[in-house]
Design an enzyme around this catalytic site. Structure first.
Site: not given
Ligand code: ACO
Length: 324
Positions: A114, A251, A281
């Site tokens: 990214c 980004h 993204n």
């Molecule tokens: N729908 C419903 N529930 C979900 C989903 C979904 N799509 N995805 C995860 N959950 C659940 C999880 O399983 C978890 O359940 P549990 O509590 O029963 O275990 C719960 O939601 C909470 O999960 P978290 O991972 O704690 O959720 P969080 O608030 O951290 O959000 C997210 C997750 C959106 C992935 C966030 O951590 C994030 O945006 N991180 C950064 C990701 C990013 O920017 N990636 C790109 C990098 S750039 C590159 O180079 C590709």
């Protein structure tokens, strides 16, 4: 010789199929969860076009916006981690698709996930500064749908396919360009992908390898620090203050990441250009898509000072200031 980079034209292309949050009927998820945790409402996913096809449409649009003769292009850099094939590069395929086979062009791909487009911009700025490049086409293009596990709700809802392109020339008059880039190669496990395969997302089979693997919360924490660090570093290097910056184009990963940065650095959220709610993204394509769209909408204008700041797998992060 000291020449300055000018972003003369911008363009972008979205994939054909729009996928709304409510379309993920095979996942245990909801529109409410995705919107509230990420800010994303929809994304575009390719059905038949590969990375070079999206890159081509974005490039044609940038060339048109720049009003240049495409035969003046002497450098093509494509930032991607989802190329059509391992080799030749998307940049070389793009040269052919643009009908520039008989033009002497330095063409290569750059993979910094990214962060790739900011790295491509920094690379081309350096080439321009030394006189090596006069007119460059730089593209961020991704078909991330190829590396998604469409049954992993924690990742597949976040990403989209697309491409954004700049025409950069040596006609810049700005003196505020400053660049910063860094990498933490030891954090590879936090975000990685292997293998490339097109998938029909409506009939996707569970994949066991070749998909993007991500520790969401670790990436989230890294991203907030990386964007803040990127902004601080380029501001310091440019000798400007944040008040002198019109817009920051981060980004486009997650609205909550951007909100955290804004609140931590006490920067008004309106200073950040975002369109991730519609595109998701798109990795290396996200910054040029956001910028090209903002320019087309009359938000970005000649003379404005902006910061581009990216982060991604590597882990890597980078920022650049530039005067439009
Ligand atoms: N729908 C419903 N529930 C979900 C989903 C979904 N799509 N995805 C995860 N959950 C659940 C999880 O399983 C978890 O359940 P549990 O509590 O029963 O275990 C719960 O939601 C909470 O999960 P978290 O991972 O704690 O959720 P969080 O608030 O951290 O959000 C997210 C997750 C959106 C992935 C966030 O951590 C994030 O945006 N991180 C950064 C990701 C990013 O920017 N990636 C790109 C990098 S750039 C590159 O180079 C590709």
């Amino acid at each position: 010789m000291n020449e300055y980079v000018k972003i003369k034209g911008m363009g972008y292309a979205t994939a054909q199929r729009r996928v709304n949050n409510t379309d993920f009927t095979w996942l245990d998820t909801s529109d409410e969860w995705i919107t509230s945790r990420t800010g994303i409402n929809s994304r575009y996913v390719t059905e038949t076009e590969n990375t070079s096809d999206l890159a081509l449409r974005a490039a044609v649009s940038a060339i048109e916006d720049a009003g240049i003769d495409k035969r003046d292009i002497d450098t093509i850099i494509v930032a991607t981690f989802t190329p059509d094939m391992l080799t030749p590069s998307v940049a070389s395929i793009l040269q052919a698709k643009l009908g520039l086979n008989d033009c002497p062009i330095m063409a290569f791909d750059l993979n910094s996930a990214c962060t790739g487009f900011v790295m491509a911009f920094q690379t081309v700025s350096a080439f321009i500064q030394t006189g090596r490049t006069k007119t460059a086409l730089i593209v961020g293009a991704e078909t991330l749908s190829k590396v998604m596990d469409w049954h992993d709700r924690g990742t597949c809802v976040l990403f989209g396919d697309g491409a954004g392109a700049f025409i950069c020339t040596n006609q810049g008059t700005q003196h505020v360009a400053s660049h910063f880039a860094n990498s933490r190669g030891d954090l590879e496990d936090v975000l990685s992908a292997e293998g490339l395969k097109l998938q029909d997302i409506s009939d996707a089979q569970p994949l066991t390898s070749g998909t993007l693997k991500m520790q969401g919360q670790a990436v989230f924490r890294f991203a907030v620090d990386a964007i803040s660090d990127g902004i601080r570093q380029v501001i310091e290097k440019s000798g400007l203050t944040l008040d002198q910056i019109d817009y920051i184009i981060p980004h486009q990963a997650n609205l909550r990441i951007i909100a955290h940065v804004a609140s931590k650095m006490k920067i008004p959220q309106e200073k950040f250009i975002t369109n991730l709610e519609r595109f998701g993204n798109t990795s290396a394509a996200s910054i040029p898509i956001a910028m090209a769209e903002a320019k087309a909408n009359g938000i970005l204008k000649e003379g404005q000072r902006i910061i581009m700041v990216g982060f991604g797998a590597g882990l890597t992060w980078a920022g650049s200031t530039v005067e439009l």
